[in-house]
Motif scaffolding. Sequence first.
Motif, PDB file in Angstrom:
ATOM      1  N   ALA A   1      26.048  44.723  44.273  1.00 28.18           N
ATOM      2  CA  ALA A   1      26.033  43.279  44.512  1.00 28.18           C
ATOM      3  C   ALA A   1      26.332  42.971  45.975  1.00 28.18           C
ATOM      4  O   ALA A   1      25.726  42.079  46.576  1.00 28.18           O
ATOM      5  N   GLN A   2      27.278  43.715  46.565  1.00 31.77           N
ATOM      6  CA  GLN A   2      27.579  43.551  47.984  1.00 31.77           C
ATOM      7  C   GLN A   2      26.359  43.888  48.839  1.00 31.77           C
ATOM      8  O   GLN A   2      26.067  43.202  49.828  1.00 31.77           O
ATOM      9  N   PHE A   3      25.643  44.934  48.460  1.00 38.38           N
ATOM     10  CA  PHE A   3      24.458  45.343  49.201  1.00 38.38           C
ATOM     11  C   PHE A   3      23.367  44.269  49.123  1.00 38.38           C
ATOM     12  O   PHE A   3      22.706  43.960  50.122  1.00 38.38           O
ATOM     13  N   GLU A   4      23.181  43.684  47.943  1.00 37.52           N
ATOM     14  CA  GLU A   4      22.200  42.608  47.796  1.00 37.52           C
ATOM     15  C   GLU A   4      22.605  41.386  48.623  1.00 37.52           C
ATOM     16  O   GLU A   4      21.764  40.713  49.219  1.00 37.52           O
ATOM     17  N   GLU A   5      23.901  41.096  48.651  1.00 38.88           N
ATOM     18  CA  GLU A   5      24.399  39.990  49.463  1.00 38.88           C
ATOM     19  C   GLU A   5      24.107  40.234  50.944  1.00 38.88           C
ATOM     20  O   GLU A   5      23.711  39.311  51.681  1.00 38.88           O
TER      21      GLU A   5
END
Length: 439
Positions: A142-146
């Motif tokens: 999720a952090q990577f997508e953000e």
Amino acid sequence: MIGKFVFILIAVLASGCASLPEKPGFDGVKTLVGARVPQEIAWRQTEQERLSFQARVADQLKSPLSLDAALRIALINNPRLQASYEKLGMDYGDLVQAGLPANPSLSLAITSSAVGTGREFSIVQDFLSWLTLAPRRRLAAAQFEETKLSTAEQVLQLSSDVKRAYFTFIADQQALDLVADAATASTVAADLAQRQFDAGNIGIRELALRQESQARSTLDVSRQELTLAQSREHLSALMGLSSDQRNWQLSNVQLDATDEIPDLKKLEISALTDRYDMAAAKKRATRLADALGLANRFRYLGVLGLGVSYARETDGERLRGPNIELGLPLWDRGQGSRLRMQSALRESERNLEALALDVIGDVRHAHGRLDNARRAMQHFRSTLLPLHERIVAETLKFYNGMLLGVYDVLLARQNQFNAQRDYIETLKSYWLAKTELEH
């Protein structure tokens, strides 16, 4: 259960041996911005890539600079944008790390006594790292997508900045042309006044008035030259150009505008649903809520180690058996970290609310500026500019009929220059507001 554990172990080992991508997440960023920015984006990593793109930039600068060329150069050459791509690599590294359990620990103890020497050997695996493997990887993903969304927003922001700088430079160039024409007219008037004064046809007051007008117009040219130079430097910096690359020439572009203006309500809805910074803020709030839930679930389980031990006593007896290590949640149950995560979650939610309000405000502000500039342009085209043309033409008629003097003609022409300069400023305001609204 054992079969499932073995399967997970094999998957983790395989993932640990897999090769890592050179430019993680960059294809996703290109997909996000592709529909909105037609120009190519590139992530320079090696010296060979840097030299290749430098050659492309030099080739683009051989021709007069168009808006498309300025965008192409900036999107492959701006160093701050290149630096932002490295955040993709850092967060992908966190994603890879989140998919790896803790390494097992090995301990060896040797004891001795009068009877003999004893040895104790044990290997313990932190089983909690296996239990939290999937949720930790989910949080890192999720952090990577953000980060991909935030990076895409930076690409769009740079594109918008380049457009604004380009339109500003064009307007400043056109304004300089007008100021220079006005200065030429003032110089002609001052020279004529000097000859008339030398001939005794006018007094010193009239001469001083013409000379003051010439001096002021010369100062206006100097100021506008400085404004134009600053505009050039700003656009050059956005394109990432070195000092020896900043003597580019602009293509023959004239600012113009249409009378169309988009619907405000549709713009507000689009901004709240389509902007990548909004999407990144929503992703962050969701991720922090997930992280807080994970911390709450495992707050009583700080250490969980499973392993085996082997011991050889001093009398030669051998002992074998399982080894369990369990942390006792007497004092530290993650209270501080969970409190911090709760505050971080609420902060992200409030920031999301504030961003939504800022977005609406930005849209309404840009829409108002665009509408105001559009109405002003209509007024210039329909009323002011035609009036000044008529005034100049009628003044020339009176001058030819010897009813008005040359200074009256020059004054009418000066006023026309000023009106045209105001029109260019209005055009600049229109394009800056339009660019802001598009972003």
